[in-house]
Design a protein around this motif. Structure first.
Motif, short mmCIF file in Angstrom:
data_model
loop_
_atom_site.label_atom_id
_atom_site.label_comp_id
_atom_site.label_asym_id
_atom_site.label_seq_id
_atom_site.Cartn_x
_atom_site.Cartn_y
_atom_site.Cartn_z
N ARG A 114 0.82 -1.49 0.04
CA ARG A 114 0.27 0.04 0.07
C ARG A 114 0.82 1.30 0.09
N ILE A 115 0.29 2.11 -0.38
CA ILE A 115 0.86 3.69 -0.68
C ILE A 115 -0.15 4.48 0.14
N ARG A 116 0.16 5.32 1.25
CA ARG A 116 -0.78 5.99 2.21
C ARG A 116 -0.44 7.61 2.27
N GLY A 117 -1.29 8.27 2.16
CA GLY A 117 -0.55 9.62 2.92
C GLY A 117 -1.27 10.06 4.08
N MET A 118 -0.96 11.24 4.64
CA MET A 118 -1.49 11.94 5.74
C MET A 118 -1.13 13.52 5.78
N LEU A 119 -2.39 14.21 6.02
CA LEU A 119 -1.97 15.56 6.41
C LEU A 119 -2.43 15.80 7.67
N THR A 120 -1.71 16.73 8.49
CA THR A 120 -2.22 17.00 9.84
C THR A 120 -1.93 18.53 10.06
N GLY A 121 -2.74 19.18 10.96
CA GLY A 121 -2.54 20.53 11.37
C GLY A 121 -2.87 20.49 12.88
N VAL A 122 -2.00 21.04 13.83
CA VAL A 122 -1.95 21.27 15.08
C VAL A 122 -1.59 22.45 15.76
N VAL A 123 -2.40 23.08 16.67
CA VAL A 123 -2.49 24.40 17.21
C VAL A 123 -1.85 23.97 18.73
N VAL A 124 -0.72 24.75 19.13
CA VAL A 124 -0.05 24.61 20.47
C VAL A 124 -0.99 25.29 21.42
N LEU A 125 -1.82 25.16 22.21
CA LEU A 125 -2.65 25.93 23.00
C LEU A 125 -1.88 26.42 24.17
N LYS A 126 -1.22 25.67 24.62
CA LYS A 126 -0.48 26.11 25.72
C LYS A 126 0.85 25.49 25.95
N ALA A 127 1.92 26.04 26.31
CA ALA A 127 3.31 25.51 26.65
C ALA A 127 3.95 26.22 27.44
N ASN A 128 4.16 25.76 28.92
CA ASN A 128 4.71 26.41 29.64
C ASN A 128 5.57 25.56 30.77
N LEU A 129 6.09 25.75 31.77
CA LEU A 129 6.94 24.81 32.37
C LEU A 129 6.18 23.55 32.99
N LYS A 130 4.66 23.92 33.39
CA LYS A 130 3.79 22.72 33.93
C LYS A 130 2.90 22.21 32.75
N THR A 131 2.36 22.98 31.91
CA THR A 131 1.31 22.38 31.15
C THR A 131 1.85 22.61 29.67
N LYS A 132 1.57 21.43 28.94
CA LYS A 132 1.33 21.34 27.49
C LYS A 132 0.20 20.94 26.79
N MET A 133 -0.27 21.72 25.94
CA MET A 133 -1.60 21.20 25.33
C MET A 133 -1.59 21.64 23.61
N THR A 134 -2.35 20.47 23.12
CA THR A 134 -2.46 20.84 21.63
C THR A 134 -3.65 20.43 20.97
N LEU A 135 -4.28 20.98 20.13
CA LEU A 135 -5.47 20.49 19.42
C LEU A 135 -5.42 20.56 17.83
N GLY A 136 -5.79 19.57 17.25
CA GLY A 136 -5.67 19.54 15.66
C GLY A 136 -6.40 18.51 15.26
N ALA A 137 -6.13 17.99 13.71
CA ALA A 137 -6.84 17.17 13.11
C ALA A 137 -5.85 16.49 12.20
N ALA A 138 -6.09 15.15 11.74
CA ALA A 138 -5.34 14.54 10.70
C ALA A 138 -6.35 14.00 9.76
N VAL A 139 -5.95 14.20 8.47
CA VAL A 139 -6.68 13.71 7.22
C VAL A 139 -5.96 12.55 6.88
N PHE A 140 -6.56 11.47 6.31
CA PHE A 140 -5.96 10.21 6.18
C PHE A 140 -6.32 10.17 4.47
N ILE A 141 -5.29 9.96 3.53
CA ILE A 141 -5.32 9.48 2.08
C ILE A 141 -5.34 8.02 2.12
#
Length: 321
Positions: free
Chosen positions: A157-184
């Protein structure tokens, strides 16, 4: 079943590991950089592991007809993977992911005592590219991946994937991201999958480590160079079958719940032990040109105990102090 695809999870967390390249040097506090540079990195540069389960029974059906209850007397795997970086700077991350998995399954029909042992080889290779930018004044990571996979006989198989992620928070105690992946991929169960990662360090030393839908863990550093974790991780097994001049694919989803112990061995080596209960709620076989929902064989497995031991070599990670 492979709802987040073979290449998705390792590739999706690579940009987050290297978030320090998403902005200029003076735009992220040094204490955040130190926190991200974990001596137990999420994505291991080179990794080798062995897994074993206890025997378990399963029910199945072929073309809609129920089959006699069977038993898996022995199930073990050897996995090897590598994440190799070609370009790694403030704006771009270019890498390749190489994966190999050997699966051995010994089944038995309890009524007759008939046994059958099968060995399967599976490999996948991917080229991954990530670009770091800003979206609404937040760090944004855009990624693309092209992968191929197969067995010891053929590339399949040959597959593809596209993702986009936004870093909502990144400090000494907390890291959080939100996004989506599209599968080809025509065989994918769902074309789009949401991505959410969350890591929070509590005052008592425990850390919440969440990558949905991959894992939900709580962990804590122990001893001088150890870390223990409790929770649930999702994994998958897949391989190709050849019969009557047709190519089929087998996929199963695995939910591993239990404990994980990691130890930094020094000189960039990390040893890992995992144990607990493995649930395999769904497994199917379908023709390669069809999708997962158009299956010819389906099995439902009883839970079993599992044991996993592994070692990784991370020359790009933080060495032992």
């Amino acid at each position: 079943m492979k709802i987040f695809r073979k290449a998705f999870i390792p590739f999706a967390i690579l940009p987050f590991k290297n978030i320090v390249y998403a902005q200029k040097r003076d735009s992220i506090p040094l204490k955040v950089r130190a926190f991200v540079a974990d001596k137990f990195p999420q994505a291991r540069d080179f990794n080798l592991e062995f897994s074993q389960t206890t025997p378990y029974k399963f029910s199945s059906n072929l073309n809609g007809n129920d089959l006699p209850e069977n038993k898996v007397k022995d199930f073990h795997q050897i996995k090897a993977n590598a994440n190799i970086y070609f370009v790694k700077n403030r704006k771009w991350l270019l890498s390749t992911s190489l994966n190999y998995r050997y699966t051995s399954i010994n089944t038995e029909i309890p009524v007759s005592g008939y046994q059958e042992k099968n060995d399967y080889h599976y490999h996948s290779e991917a080229i991954n590219a990530s670009y770091y930018s800003k979206l609404f004044n937040k760090i944004a990571i855009y990624s693309a991946s092209v992968s191929v996979d197969g067995s010891e006989q053929h590339f399949e198989r040959i597959r593809g994937m596209l993702t986009g992620v936004v870093v909502l928070k990144a400090n000494l105690k907390t890291k959080m991201t939100l996004g989506a992946a599209v599968f080809i991929d025509p065989s994918s169960q769902i074309p789009v999958l949401p991505i959410f990662t969350y890591e929070h360090k509590f005052d008592n030393g425990w850390v919440a480590d969440i990558i949905l839908p991959k894992k939900i863990l709580v962990r804590k550093d122990v001893f001088s160079n150890g870390r223990i974790s409790f929770g649930t991780e999702m994994d998958n097994t897949s391989f190709y079958l050849y019969q009557s001049e047709k190519t089929y694919e087998y996929r199963q989803l695995e939910i591993n719940s239990g404990a994980i112990y990691e130890h930094n061995l020094g000189r960039y080596f990390i040893g890992t032990l995992k144990t607990g209960i493995r649930a395999t709620p769904n497994a199917r076989v379908f023709e390669k040109q069809e999708s997962f929902k158009d299956y010819i064989f389906e099995a439902k497995y009883k839970p079993s105990f599992y044991f996993n031991i592994g070692i990784s070599y991370n020359p790009f990670g933080k060495p032992k102090n």
